[in-house]
Structures are given as structure tokens and as C-alpha cells.
Design a protein around this motif. Structure first.
Motif, PDB file in Angstrom:
ATOM      1  N   GLY A 343       0.814  -1.212   0.000  1.00  0.00           N
ATOM      2  CA  GLY A 343       0.000   0.000   0.000  1.00  0.00           C
ATOM      3  C   GLY A 343       0.840   1.251   0.000  1.00  0.00           C
ATOM      4  O   GLY A 343       0.507   2.241  -0.666  1.00  0.00           O
ATOM      5  N   GLY A 344       1.946   1.224   0.736  1.00  0.00           N
ATOM      6  CA  GLY A 344       2.834   2.382   0.779  1.00  0.00           C
ATOM      7  C   GLY A 344       3.452   2.686  -0.575  1.00  0.00           C
ATOM      8  O   GLY A 344       3.582   3.853  -0.972  1.00  0.00           O
ATOM      9  N   LEU A 345       3.840   1.634  -1.304  1.00  0.00           N
ATOM     10  CA  LEU A 345       4.414   1.835  -2.634  1.00  0.00           C
ATOM     11  C   LEU A 345       3.395   2.468  -3.581  1.00  0.00           C
ATOM     12  O   LEU A 345       3.712   3.406  -4.325  1.00  0.00           O
ATOM     13  N   LEU A 346       2.159   1.964  -3.541  1.00  0.00           N
ATOM     14  CA  LEU A 346       1.127   2.509  -4.418  1.00  0.00           C
ATOM     15  C   LEU A 346       0.753   3.937  -4.010  1.00  0.00           C
ATOM     16  O   LEU A 346       0.583   4.817  -4.871  1.00  0.00           O
ATOM     17  N   ALA A 347       0.640   4.168  -2.702  1.00  0.00           N
ATOM     18  CA  ALA A 347       0.295   5.510  -2.227  1.00  0.00           C
ATOM     19  C   ALA A 347       1.397   6.495  -2.575  1.00  0.00           C
ATOM     20  O   ALA A 347       1.135   7.634  -3.001  1.00  0.00           O
ATOM     21  N   GLY A 348       2.649   6.073  -2.390  1.00  0.00           N
ATOM     22  CA  GLY A 348       3.775   6.949  -2.708  1.00  0.00           C
ATOM     23  C   GLY A 348       3.869   7.282  -4.178  1.00  0.00           C
ATOM     24  O   GLY A 348       4.394   8.334  -4.556  1.00  0.00           O
ATOM     25  N   ALA A 349       3.348   6.374  -5.013  1.00  0.00           N
ATOM     26  CA  ALA A 349       3.362   6.614  -6.457  1.00  0.00           C
ATOM     27  C   ALA A 349       2.128   7.365  -6.927  1.00  0.00           C
ATOM     28  O   ALA A 349       1.919   7.537  -8.128  1.00  0.00           O
ATOM     29  N   GLY A 350       1.301   7.824  -5.970  1.00  0.00           N
ATOM     30  CA  GLY A 350       0.093   8.538  -6.329  1.00  0.00           C
ATOM     31  C   GLY A 350      -0.997   7.655  -6.904  1.00  0.00           C
ATOM     32  O   GLY A 350      -1.856   8.139  -7.659  1.00  0.00           O
ATOM     33  N   ARG A 351      -0.982   6.368  -6.553  1.00  0.00           N
ATOM     34  CA  ARG A 351      -1.935   5.414  -7.100  1.00  0.00           C
ATOM     35  C   ARG A 351      -2.916   4.926  -6.035  1.00  0.00           C
ATOM     36  O   ARG A 351      -3.225   3.745  -5.950  1.00  0.00           O
ATOM     37  N   LEU A 352      -3.449   5.836  -5.230  1.00  0.00           N
ATOM     38  CA  LEU A 352      -4.395   5.436  -4.187  1.00  0.00           C
ATOM     39  C   LEU A 352      -5.626   4.741  -4.769  1.00  0.00           C
ATOM     40  O   LEU A 352      -6.180   3.815  -4.172  1.00  0.00           O
ATOM     41  N   GLY A 353      -6.033   5.165  -5.944  1.00  0.00           N
ATOM     42  CA  GLY A 353      -7.196   4.553  -6.573  1.00  0.00           C
ATOM     43  C   GLY A 353      -6.980   3.102  -6.966  1.00  0.00           C
ATOM     44  O   GLY A 353      -7.949   2.365  -7.208  1.00  0.00           O
ATOM     45  N   SER A 354      -5.708   2.670  -6.993  1.00  0.00           N
ATOM     46  CA  SER A 354      -5.400   1.285  -7.350  1.00  0.00           C
ATOM     47  C   SER A 354      -5.423   0.341  -6.146  1.00  0.00           C
ATOM     48  O   SER A 354      -5.346  -0.877  -6.330  1.00  0.00           O
ATOM     49  N   LEU A 355      -5.488   0.903  -4.944  1.00  0.00           N
ATOM     50  CA  LEU A 355      -5.428   0.052  -3.756  1.00  0.00           C
ATOM     51  C   LEU A 355      -6.534  -1.006  -3.721  1.00  0.00           C
ATOM     52  O   LEU A 355      -6.264  -2.183  -3.441  1.00  0.00           O
ATOM     53  N   PRO A 356      -7.811  -0.644  -3.965  1.00  0.00           N
ATOM     54  CA  PRO A 356      -8.845  -1.692  -3.947  1.00  0.00           C
ATOM     55  C   PRO A 356      -8.591  -2.797  -4.967  1.00  0.00           C
ATOM     56  O   PRO A 356      -8.850  -3.979  -4.691  1.00  0.00           O
TER      57      PRO A 356
END
Length: 399
Positions: A343-356
Motif C-alpha cells: 500500500g505504501g508503494l502505491l500511495a507513494g506513487a500517487g496510485r491510491l485509486g489502485s489500492l482496492p
């Protein structure tokens, strides 16, 4: 069932302790002169202790009478939280979280094994569900209550509240729980070899992937809700309450499924539905009503899986079922660690919408591992010996 509900009260205390700290971090940091990041290490220390201590302590204490063990670890857990409540420094606070984490780790696996052992086989799934309903009730009620205590009084009183819950459980269990002998006289090395029981590695990997799926999203839920922009800060406690209520009913439903249709079939359905719910989370967050429904459904289908997982591990493990439960606790916390990193990698890359979507993908992987483990070569009618042991596991009741 009164004794089972007392075991659930202990899980309520542990669940409150697990989830309460994050809301208290600013107060802890302010009192002890720490950064929020440093205060957050109290959560990390507790989780790592829980993960490492669960299988090790389960092996070391294998010969101890279960009633004696339960009341002892409750006393240790209460002492750890009591020390947290009066900690004069950061170092003492970290030490107190290690003590509390060790007590929590051993209580969780032992309480589940005792609940299964003192319950008729046809009601075992429901007994396990009741024990872990204590954990889900903590999400819905214990954490808000503890946070309110910390807000009104101090974070120290919140830890004191958890210690009192543990002591109340101890006082109830000691006179009511029968003596339950330890289940093995083998050493810790032989006990840890339980991980090599056929289908156990796949079952533990299923647990880890199941946890990764949910916590990849849940860890960053606040940021995800901020990005969606449909839910204000005042609404979030109520939404988390809905998640907790869904969790409570989910864990009870999972227990009934284990008793009625079997652990593997119930677990496959639960994990499959969880993948669907996580995939549907992104569009659901576009409205407050959709968010409420999605969080309740998420809690329901996620926690439905937990008693099914435990029921299966007890059947796979036979005499070493309690050790598999302890290893399962480690798999849960390893999963949370992996989820935080992903989750941290995705959030750091600005991909919060990809978490689900990442969470849903992990659940699909969990379903594939579950299927692969279920169709692996079955045990013979006589069962398979655990490596280094003269005893055998029960023939493939777990599927």
C-alpha cells in the motif's frame, strides 16, 4: 457457552489493545515529547512481538495446563498494559508493548484451541466464531470507547482500561474453566515442524494473502476516503462502526458455515466474495451511502473467513492444531507487514485509486492457493505423521 463468552472477553481486550493505539498516537507523542513516527513504533513493536512470539511461546508452553496458561498470559497482558499506562519514558513504553504483545500472542492461539477442545465437534465452528467475535466487537465498540477514554482523560487511562478488561477475564476464567492438559510433550523444534504437515503451508499462505488483500486498503483507508471526497471527518467514526458491525456478524456467520458446509467450501465462498467487494469499493466510494454499504459488506465477508481458517487449521493439525493456530497468527501479522509495504508503494506513487484493485488481486491469489491446497494429494486413511513425531494428524478432515 458461558466459558466461551469469557474467552471472547479476553479477545475483546486484545482487539481493543491492537487497534486503539493508532488513535492515541498524537497524545502519546505529545506527553513523551516524541515525533508521531516514533510513537508509531509502539504499534510496530507490538505487532512484531505478536508475530514472532506466537509460535515460539506456543512450543515452549506446550506441556502447560491450558487453564493455567490462559490465566498466566492474561496476567502478563494486563501487566504490560498497566506498565504502558504508567510508562515514564519512551523506552519503558516500548518494553511494555513487548510484554503486552507476548501475552496477546499466546492468549489468542490458546483461547481458540481451548474453545474447540471443550466444545462438541458439531458446534466447534460456532465456538471459534464466538471467541473471535470478541475481536470484531473490539473494532466496533472497544476502539471508540478506548479512544473516548483517552480523549476525556488521558491515553494512560485507555491502557488502564485494557488492563482492567484482561483482569476481569482472568477473574471469570479461573473458577469456571476446567483443567485442560497440554496437548504435547514434544520439544519446541518438533512442535515447530508442524508447519510441514501436508496442506499446512498452503493454508498459512492463504491466510497471509487474505490479510494482504484487506489491509492493503484498510491501512490507507483514511487517505482513500480523502481522495474520494464524499465523506467528511465527522462521518468516519460511524462508517468504521459499520465496518465493525459487519465484522461481528461476519465472524458469527463464518462459524455456522464451518459447522454446516465445511471449512474449505465456506472459505472459498468468503474469499471470493471479498475479492468482489474490494473490486467494487472504488465505484462505491463515489457516494456516502455507497461507502457505508461497502464498508459493512467488507467487514462481513472479510471476518467471515477467520473462523473458517481456524477450523481448517485445527482439522489439519490434529494434536498440533494449537501450533498451527499460533503460526497462523504469525501469518496474519506478516500479511499486515506486506500489506503496509504494498500500500505504501502505491500511495507513494500517487496510485491510491489502485489500492482496492490490488487488494482484490491478492484475494484472487488467496483463492487460487486455497484451491491448490484443497486438491493436493489427500492423506491416507491412517493419516500422516508430523515430521519427527510418533503421532499422526487426523485424516484429511479439513479438505
Amino acid at each position: 457457552m458461558g466459558r466461551i463468552w469469557l474467552l471472547a472477553l479476553g479477545m475483546f481486550a486484545i482487539g481493543t489493545d491492537l487497534f486503539i493505539v493508532s488513535g492515541l498516537l498524537p497524545s502519546v507523542a505529545g506527553t513523551l515529547g516524541l515525533s508521531t513516527a516514533a510513537a508509531g513504533q509502539t504499534v510496530t513493536v507490538f505487532a512484531l512481538t505478536y508475530a514472532v512470539a506466537a509460535p515460539v511461546l506456543a512450543g515452549v508452553t506446550a506441556r502447560v495446563d491450558r487453564r493455567t496458561l490462559l490465566v498466566t498470559v492474561l496476567a502478563v497482558f494486563a501487566a504490560g498494559n498497566g506498565l504502558s499506562a504508567v510508562a515514564p519514558s519512551y523506552g519503558v513504553l516500548l518494553l511494555s508493548r513487548v510484554v503486552a504483545g507476548a501475552g496477546a500472542a499466546l492468549y489468542a492461539s490458546t483461547a481458540s484451541a481451548v474453545a474447540a477442545g471443550i466444545t462438541a465437534p458439531e458446534r466447534r465452528g460456532r465456538a471459534l466464531a464466538v471467541v473471535y467475535a470478541g475481536m470484531t466487537t473490539a473494532i466496533a465498540l472497544g476502539v471508540p470507547l478506548g479512544s473516548a477514554i483517552g480523549e476525556v482523560a488521558s491515553w494512560r487511562w485507555a491502557f488502564g482500561f485494557v488492563a482492567l478488561l484482561a483482569l476481569a477475564t482472568l477473574a471469570g476464567l479461573w473458577p469456571s474453566l476446567p483443567s485442560v492438559p497440554g496437548r504435547s510433550a514434544a520439544g519446541i523444534t518438533r512442535r515447530l515442524a508442524a508447519v510441514r504437515i501436508r496442506r499446512a503451508p498452503a493454508a498459512l499462505l492463504t491466510t497471509m494473502l487474505w490479510v494482504v488483500g484487506t489491509f492493503t486498503v484498510y491501512t490507507y483507508l483514511g487517505a482513500v476516503l480523502d481522495r474520494a471526497g464524499r465523506v467528511g471527518a465527522a462521518q468516519r467514526p460511524w462508517l468504521l462502526l459499520l465496518f465493525g458491525v459487519g465484522s461481528f456478524f461476519g465472524v458469527l456467520a463464518g462459524g455456522r458455515l464451518a459447522d454446516r458446509i465445511g471449512a474449505v467450501a465456506g472459505l472459498a465462498g468468503s474469499v471470493g466474495l471479498l475479492a468482489v467487494v474490494l473490486a467494487a469499493l472504488a465505484p462505491a466510494l463515489r457516494s456516502a451511502a455507497g461507502t457505508a454499504v461497502a464498508l459493512a459488506a467488507w467487514g462481513l465477508v472479510h471476518w467471515c473467513a477467520f473462523p473458517l481458517i481456524q477450523h481448517r487449521l485445527l482439522a489439519l493439525g490434529g494434536d498440533d492444531g494449537d501450533m498451527l493456530l499460533a503460526l497462523n497468527n504469525s501469518a496474519v501479522y506478516l500479511g499486515q507487514t506486506v500489506a503496509g509495504a504494498v500500500g505504501g508503494l502505491l500511495a507513494g506513487a500517487g496510485r491510491l485509486g489502485s489500492l482496492p484493485w490490488a487488494g482484490a488481486a491478492s484475494e484472487v491469489l488467496a483463492l487460487l492457493v486455497l484451491a491448490a491446497g484443497a486438491v493436493s494429494r489427500p492423506l491416507s486413511a491412517r493419516g500422516r505423521a508430523v515430521p519427527g513425531s510418533g503421532r499422526r494428524t487426523r485424516p484429511g478432515a479439513a479438505g
